[in-house]
Scaffold this active site. Structure first.
Site, mmCIF file in Angstrom:
data_model
loop_
_atom_site.group_PDB
_atom_site.id
_atom_site.type_symbol
_atom_site.label_atom_id
_atom_site.label_comp_id
_atom_site.label_asym_id
_atom_site.label_seq_id
_atom_site.Cartn_x
_atom_site.Cartn_y
_atom_site.Cartn_z
ATOM 1 N N TRP A 1 59.932 26.866 -75.804
ATOM 2 C CA TRP A 1 60.758 26.134 -76.778
ATOM 3 C C TRP A 1 60.171 26.239 -78.179
ATOM 4 C CZ3 TRP A 1 60.143 20.337 -78.021
ATOM 5 C CH2 TRP A 1 58.799 19.936 -77.966
ATOM 6 N N ASP A 2 58.912 26.649 -78.257
ATOM 7 C CA ASP A 2 58.263 26.855 -79.553
ATOM 8 C C ASP A 2 59.161 27.687 -80.476
ATOM 9 O OD1 ASP A 2 56.441 26.428 -77.371
ATOM 10 O OD2 ASP A 2 54.759 26.986 -78.639
ATOM 11 N N GLU B 1 53.283 16.609 -72.250
ATOM 12 C CA GLU B 1 53.043 17.216 -70.935
ATOM 13 C C GLU B 1 51.933 16.540 -70.150
ATOM 14 O OE1 GLU B 1 52.436 21.182 -72.363
ATOM 15 O OE2 GLU B 1 54.525 21.756 -72.008
ATOM 16 N N LYS C 1 50.197 13.657 -75.383
ATOM 17 C CA LYS C 1 49.703 14.963 -75.844
ATOM 18 C C LYS C 1 50.259 15.360 -77.214
ATOM 19 C CE LYS C 1 49.475 19.755 -74.186
ATOM 20 N NZ LYS C 1 49.889 20.651 -73.102
ATOM 21 N N GLN C 2 51.531 15.097 -77.425
ATOM 22 C CA GLN C 2 52.161 15.601 -78.650
ATOM 23 C C GLN C 2 53.409 14.783 -78.936
ATOM 24 O OE1 GLN C 2 52.858 19.130 -76.021
ATOM 25 N NE2 GLN C 2 54.358 19.614 -77.588
HETATM 26 O O1 IFM Z 1 55.406 24.891 -75.551
HETATM 27 C C1 IFM Z 1 54.114 24.430 -75.726
HETATM 28 C C2 IFM Z 1 54.010 23.033 -75.146
HETATM 29 O O2 IFM Z 1 54.861 22.151 -75.825
HETATM 30 C C3 IFM Z 1 52.602 22.529 -75.244
HETATM 31 N N1 IFM Z 1 51.692 23.438 -74.559
HETATM 32 C C4 IFM Z 1 51.739 24.781 -75.124
HETATM 33 C C5 IFM Z 1 53.127 25.367 -75.066
HETATM 34 C C6 IFM Z 1 53.149 26.748 -75.733
HETATM 35 O O3 IFM Z 1 52.790 26.631 -77.071
#
Ligand code: IFM
Length: 730
Positions: A341-342, A480, A592-593
């Site tokens: 999805w990046d 995640e 995580k984010q």
């Molecule tokens: O897509 C990301 C995910 O959101 C977090 N871990 C790394 C992946 C690839 O950059």
């Protein structure tokens, strides 16, 4: 030297060898080559990645983007002393009898030309000044050029040259190439080879121009173009090496590759280095004409936005709509070149706004992979199109199910390929954002609509009607750390957004492209019952929300877990998850984010009123450890919109420096493409508050950091270039 356009390494930092290789990557959207050196070192991660060349090698869990033959090698010997910066083991300066007296490496981001200057004394006492230049032609996907200038500063050195293409490459020891045919004559050498599972043929040929008689010599199965000559004191010599590349993705008949390689070499030799360089630089100037962002008053931020945009531009396919950009761009082996999805939510938007043709190519990659997405949906018992979390050339799910073996011998189950289903909505978001900014109705009607609608069909079949509402179980949201949770607010709310957009799109198609509306209705079975169900889901989807506290709940049960005050762990170099350990951290509120914060970035005030958005941010920000590089930029964007200026600039600086500073220590694996795209969005959407209003018109609400004087940039809006300049009051 062009100021604030130049990445510089001065002096040489052997301890940062792999980090710098990533930073100094050059590319042209067809391939990219890390900044390894012409003379080669043990411990280097020499990598050339060509878009679309995936292969599933024996012993590797999943297919990966293949490391292609290395076109860089030019080995020089000065009076019998091999030119080297360091010994083979990368520990000591002052190599085999020689001495490095001066060193500087620069990457001109404006032109995409990498230059290295070295003053080198041979054991004989002769001193030479060497200037190496290289670029991957932006005006020609299939051509790379190198130049080495050698000046005899002291002595009358004898120079020996070996130039070659090195096919002895692997991806961390995984062997992808077979049937290697190596040959050459005079100044030309060539390699033609084939991937051992997927069957892509790749050919490279090189032509050396140098003083002396150039012969091809076979050594250890490698064809070397070899020559030698003597320089008089103060005399200089120029070596030029042109390398061409074609694959069976370019030419339907692989037997034509040899001819194509040599024809292009003939053209390059006839044209000459400086002419090629001028054409290459003119193309780059076009890129920067719309893609540059100028910041006055903050040199570090100015440089960071150029550096991050450069890395997006060198990895964006120009003439190929069947490939996409992996999480690590083309600059390293990390994440095996897979597309996440990046791409649609982080890397695509800067291209949508500044290079729409490139953005369209990336979206077409998803269109061409609808068959794989339909296959995944079907295999999981759903309808419509379910894009894979990690994607390669086939469009099938390629997320590994297991991690590599851990130090204790165990392997960890990876659930993202099963459960990180929000990718379907992320792709739809990218399509609609592209359409709104560009007004490219043709793309939407012919291709984009099918993506948005068939992924909507997937969600219609995926949701679960229970507890008198719609729910979605077993998800992984952007955070995640918390796997297989029920009712991720990010996922559920984005599905509501997706289905409402799909219904609006149907109406738009009926009035603007009725034949295509019918075509899609028939092909995707968009019956009145199905559309009515979408409407019902929109109204009755469970959106976890705490009425008393007026905040969105990341998922039910989230606040029952242990609270860990993440800021108390500062300063730290590890993620809080790594500090606490995996098994404990997943039972805590450490995130995580950006997750709810990501939802806020994507939907803005469509999600909730400003007070709720502020409550959300104040709740989730102190719980986030930014264990993912995707996180800081999104926090910068949202903080800027909420008027949290200090957090916004702090997170913005963090995002822009992830690769430059190697905060996470993993830049050796490649550039963090999402952080690059996120940096642009934090600036343009966040700090400058640029957006499209309900009528598709551009509006802005700049909140510049107090120390910035101004920000200026161009964007493409519905085919027109629009210029913006925002200033802070003096
Ligand atoms: O897509 C990301 C995910 O959101 C977090 N871990 C790394 C992946 C690839 O950059």
């Amino acid at each position: 030297m062009r100021r604030l356009w130049t990445l510089e390494e001065f002096p040489f930092h052997p301890e940062r060898l792999n980090h710098c290789e990533t930073l100094f990557t050059i590319g042209n959207g067809y391939l990219a080559t890390r900044g390894t050196f012409e003379e080669g070192y043990t411990g280097e991660l020499s990598t050339t990645m060509v878009h679309g060349i995936f292969n599933h090698a024996k012993g590797v869990l999943v297919p990966e983007l293949v490391n292609s033959p290395n076109w860089l090698p030019i080995h020089l010997t000065i009076d019998g002393t091999p030119f080297r910066l360091i010994n083979q083991n990368v520990t000591t300066l002052n190599p085999t009898g020689g001495a490095v007296l001066g060193y500087r490496r620069t990457l001109d981001l404006y032109t995409g030309v990498l230059t290295r200057e070295v003053l080198f004394r041979a054991e004989s006492g002769s001193i030479v000044r060497l200037v190496f230049e290289r670029f991957a032609c932006l005006h020609d996907d299939h051509l790379m050029a190198q130049h080495v200038q050698i000046v005899a500063v002291d002595g009358t050195p004898v120079i020996e040259v070996d130039s070659f293409i090195d096919h002895r490459v692997s991806n961390n020891e995984a062997q992808h190439w077979t049937d290697v045919a190596v040959g050459g004559a005079g100044p030309r050498t060539q390699v033609i080879t084939r991937t051992n599972q997927s069957g892509y043929t790749l050919g490279m040929a090189a032509h050396l121009i140098a003083p002396g008689a150039i012969n091809t010599v076979m050594e250890n199965g490698v064809a070397l173009s070899r020559t030698h000559f003597t320089l008089q004191l103060q005399e200089s010599a120029d070596l030029y090496k042109y390398t061409t590349i074609f694959t069976s993705r370019d030419l339907a008949d692989p037997t034509q590759i040899g001819g194509a390689l040599h024809q292009k070499l003939d053209e390059a030799v006839a044209e000459g280095f400086s002419h090629l360089q001028s054409r290459h630089e003119r193309e780059w100037a076009h890129y920067w004409d719309t893609s540059d962002v100028q910041i006055e008053g903050d040199e570090a931020s100015q440089f960071a936005v150029r550096f991050t945009m450069y890395h997006i531009l060198i990895s964006a396919p120009r003439h190929d709509d069947d490939v996409s950009i992996g999480a690590k761009t083309l600059s390293g082996l990390g994440y095996k070149g897979h597309v996440f999805w990046d791409t649609e939510l982080f890397i695509l938007p800067p291209l949508t706004l500044t290079q729409p043709k490139l953005a369209r190519n990336l979206l077409m990659y998803r269109y061409h992979r609808l068959a794989g997405a339909r296959h995944k949906a079907q295999a999981n018992g759903y309808e419509g199109a379910m894009f894979p979390w990690e994607s390669t050339d086939t469009g099938e799910e390629t997320t590994p199910q297991w991690s590599d073996v851990q130090p204790d011998g165990s392997r960890i189950r990876i659930w993202t390929g099963d459960s990180e289903q929000h990718i379907c909505t992320d792709v739809a978001y990218g399509v609609l954002q592209y359409w709104r900014w560009t007004g490219d109705d043709e793309f939407l009607i012919k291709y984009g609509a099918e993506i948005v609608l068939d992924t909507a069909v997937f969600w219609g079949s995926r949701v679960e009607e229970k507890n008198d509402r719609y729910e979605i179980s077993q998800q992984i949201g952007p955070d995640e750390y918390h796997e297989n949770i029920d009712n991720s607010v990010f996922t559920n709310r984005m599905v509501v957004w997706h289905l409402s957009e799909a219904l609006k799109l149907m109406e738009w198609l009926k009035s603007h492209a009725s034949t295509d509306a019918k075509r899609l209705t028939d092909a995707l079975h968009l019956t009145p019952e199905r559309l009515a169900k979408w409407q019902d889901i929109i109204q009755r989807m469970y959106i976890p929300f705490d009425l008393e506290k007026q905040i969105h709940i990341q998922f039910p049960g989230f606040f029952d877990m242990e609270f860990i005050p993440v800021p108390h762990y500062e300063p730290r170099t590890l993620s809080v998850q790594a500090i606490l350990g995996h098994s404990r951290s997943i039972q805590t509120q450490v995130i995580k984010q950006a997750d709810v914060v990501m939802l806020m970035a994507l939907l803005g005030e469509e999600l909730a009123s400003m007070p709720v958005l502020l409550n959300n941010f104040n709740t989730y920000f102190p719980r986030t450890d930014h264990g993912s590089s995707l996180s800081p930029a999104i926090h910068a964007w949202v903080a800027a919109r909420l008027g949290l200026a200090d957090i916004a600039i702090d997170m913005f600086e963090h995002a822009g420096s992830i690769d430059l500073n190697d905060n996470k220590g993993n830049v050796r694996d490649g550039i963090h493409g999402a952080a690059c795209g996120g940096t642009y969005q934090a600036l343009v959407f966040g700090i400058c508050g640029l957006k499209l209003d309900a009528n598709g018109e551009l509006t802005a609400d700049p909140q510049l950091p107090s120390h910035w004087k101004s920000v200026s940039f161009n964007v493409n809006h519905r085919g027109q270039k629009k210029h913006f300049r925002f200033t802070n009051p003096a």
